[in-house]
Design an enzyme around this catalytic site. Structure first.
Site, PDB file in Angstrom:
ATOM      1  N   ASN A 192       0.819  -1.205   0.000  1.00  0.00           N
ATOM      2  CA  ASN A 192       0.000   0.000   0.000  1.00  0.00           C
ATOM      3  C   ASN A 192       0.859   1.263   0.000  1.00  0.00           C
ATOM      4  OD1 ASN A 192      -1.692   2.155   1.838  1.00  0.00           O
ATOM      5  ND2 ASN A 192      -3.021   0.905   0.565  1.00  0.00           N
TER       6      ASN A 192
HETATM    7  N1  PLP Z   1      -2.604  -1.387   3.916  1.00  0.00           N
HETATM    8  C1  PLP Z   1      -3.432  -2.014   3.068  1.00  0.00           C
HETATM    9  C2  PLP Z   1      -3.115  -3.409   2.617  1.00  0.00           C
HETATM   10  C3  PLP Z   1      -4.588  -1.359   2.613  1.00  0.00           C
HETATM   11  O1  PLP Z   1      -5.389  -1.969   1.740  1.00  0.00           O
HETATM   12  C4  PLP Z   1      -4.852  -0.044   3.066  1.00  0.00           C
HETATM   13  C5  PLP Z   1      -6.036   0.666   2.614  1.00  0.00           C
HETATM   14  O2  PLP Z   1      -6.929   0.137   2.009  1.00  0.00           O
HETATM   15  C6  PLP Z   1      -3.951   0.549   3.941  1.00  0.00           C
HETATM   16  C7  PLP Z   1      -2.832  -0.140   4.341  1.00  0.00           C
HETATM   17  C8  PLP Z   1      -4.157   1.960   4.436  1.00  0.00           C
HETATM   18  O3  PLP Z   1      -5.134   1.921   5.440  1.00  0.00           O
HETATM   19  P1  PLP Z   1      -5.460   3.201   6.339  1.00  0.00           P
HETATM   20  O4  PLP Z   1      -6.384   4.043   5.551  1.00  0.00           O
HETATM   21  O5  PLP Z   1      -6.118   2.621   7.564  1.00  0.00           O
HETATM   22  O6  PLP Z   1      -4.200   3.888   6.644  1.00  0.00           O
END
Ligand code: PLP
EC number: 4.1.1.107
Length: 510
Positions: A192
């Protein structure tokens, strides 16, 4: 506003929310407004005189609701789910009612202690290794962060500080800035965006290593990168692996990654923001392989656990490593029970000082749904995604791009990126369902994610009818255009779609 008016306003607001959620299918999932719509509707100054709550609530319907993208709609299929539930909404309201900021135990003992309780409940529910429990003998435990991004940043910063201290001990000839200038971190090119951002915020380069054809990062790729870096005098600090990548919900190979991290004393963090919910299911036990060897882990309750945003669980194998890195004290923050292991001062485990009473909505949700209710919710999303996957497979004009994983199906119409883009554009213009694209190795595809607290089989059929009828419309339009203009480009595009359709029918008939 006095308590009497608050009761009236509050009850009206509860009715508003219940009506909204009950009838959410009546609205198109995407709003029908242009940029600046609200700026044109609202005055540029706040009102000098108080207005009645009835007027304000009326305006929520009139000007705010038209600008809402309906994330709770079962016709939402973009990103990953952002869950909510009635108990969680009530929990949020009660937490606001208490209006506390629980940065240390004394600032509201219930806030800290309830968080300790629900984080242990959740760790057991997800079958995480015992060392992540507050109630275990060791220094591990869980904390609620606002988002996965914050959890990742905390892990990256703590790993960085640990690495600086330990490297300086073994290499006293180097100055602190020399050491800091050599630090390097790793993740996959499928991870991400928040991971790359954590590297930027931590002023530490994060190498995004190539995942395999199957979107998975493995130990051998990490080993090669670490060996290159060590040979060049750099200091490997942390690897952030993902269980459930954002693009295709791929699972990095934690077992081989952890072996490499242990060998090179590199912190291993696992971002399981979405897929973490499936740890609770016996049929998904494979997902938990290797978690006993990771240093930290995050999972968004606001994705799969029917708890509303923001609520991101983070577990640390050794919380002291974070506390030691972030412990900045002032005399006014001290209290006489400080330092007792059973009652952590969670301010040391996070970036802000203040902290919300998020554990309340978690506790209320867990109690009113029960472990069985939560497992059923995850299973239902998986079943609905399987239903969608079958519809894709049966229509030879489409192809799957990656294996279905939990509630996500990655697919595309045959015929290249252009057709995928055009189909998505048509769907977005119609606003009946909402999906987003992703890309791997130059191939664009659509992500269909099951969302909403009450998605049903009929919602999947609704989405599929919308998608396949729009592809039919697109093909008809292109063929008409090609016939009208005799344009080579149009014809090429048209034939691409036709050709892929014919190939697919041929393949199917074989
Ligand atoms: N990690 C993954 C695998 C995600 O899919 C996402 C968002 O969809 C995130 C991190 C980021 O999440 P957050 O908005 O809670 O920071």
């Amino acid at each position: 506003m006095d308590a009497k008016e608050f009761r009236e306003f509050g009850k009206a607001a509860v009715d508003f929310v219940a009506d909204y959620l009950e009838n959410i299918r009546d609205d198109e999932v995407l709003p029908n407004v242009e940029p600046g719509y609200l700026l044109d509707l609202l005055p540029t100054e706040m009102p000098e005189e108080p207005e009645s709550w009835k007027e304000v609530l009326g305006d929520i319907n009139r000007v705010i609701k038209p600008g809402i993208t309906h994330w709770q709609s079962p016709h939402m299929h973009a990103y990953y789910p952002t869950s909510t539930s009635y108990p969680s909404i009530v929990g949020e309201m009660l937490a606001s009612g208490f209006g506390i900021i629980g940065f240390s135990w004394i600032c509201s003992p219930a806030c800290t202690e309830l968080e300790v309780v629900v984080m242990d409940w959740l760790a057991k529910f997800l079958k995480l290794p015992d060392h992540f429990l507050h109630s275990s003998e060791g220094p591990g435990g869980g904390v609620i962060q606002g988002s996965a991004s914050e959890a990742v940043l905390v892990a990256v910063l703590a790993a960085r500080e640990q690495a600086v201290v330990s490297y300086r001990e073994s290499h006293p000839e180097l100055s602190e800035s020399e050491v800091r200038g050599r630090l390097v971190a790793y993740s996959s090119d499928q991870s991400n965006s928040c991971i790359e951002k954590a590297g930027v915020l931590a002023a530490m380069p994060i190498r995004l290593l190539p995942a395999g054809e199957d979107f998975v990062l493995r130990g051998e790729t990490l080993r090669q990168a670490i060996e290159e870096d060590v040979a060049a005098g750099r200091i490997p600090v942390i690897c952030i692996a993902t269980l459930g990548t954002t693009g295709t919900c791929a699972y990095d190979d934690i077992e081989t990654l952890s072996a490499v991290c242990e060998e090179y004393k590199v912190w291993l963090h696992v971002d399981a923001a979405y897929a973490g919910g499936a740890f609770a299911l016996d049929e998904c036990a494979d997902l938990r392989k290797g978690l006993d060897r990771v240093d930290s882990l995050n999972f968004n309750l606001h994705k799969f656990m029917l708890v509303n945003f923001d609520c991101s669980a983070m577990w640390l194998r050794d919380a002291n490593k974070v506390v030691d890195s972030f412990n900045v004290d002032r005399i006014y923050l001290k209290h006489k029970h400080e330092g007792q292991s059973q009652i952590p001062d969670f301010r040391h485990w996070q970036i802000p000082l203040g902290r919300r009473f998020r554990a309340l909505k978690v506790w209320i949700t867990f109690r009113t749904l029960g472990a069985e209710g939560l497992r059923n919710h995850v299973r239902k999303h998986i079943e609905l995604a399987k239903q969608f996957e079958q519809l894709v497979i049966k229509d030879s004009r489409f192809e799957l791009v990656a294996p279905r994983a939990l509630g996500l199906v990655c697919f595309r119409p045959k015929g290249g990126n252009e057709v995928t883009t055009q189909l998505l554009q048509r769907l977005m213009d119609r606003k009946k369902i909402y999906m987003v694209k992703a890309e791997h190795a130059g191939r664009q595809f659509l992500r269909f994610v099951v969302c909403g607290m009450d998605a049903k089989a009929s919602d999947i059929d609704f989405a599929w009818t919308e998608i396949e009828s729009q592809l039919t419309g697109l093909q008809e339009e292109q063929s008409l255009l090609a016939r009208k203009t005799g344009n080579v480009a149009d014809l090429t595009q048209h034939f691409q779609v036709q050709l892929s359709t014919e190939n697919a029918s041929h393949e199917k008939s074989q």
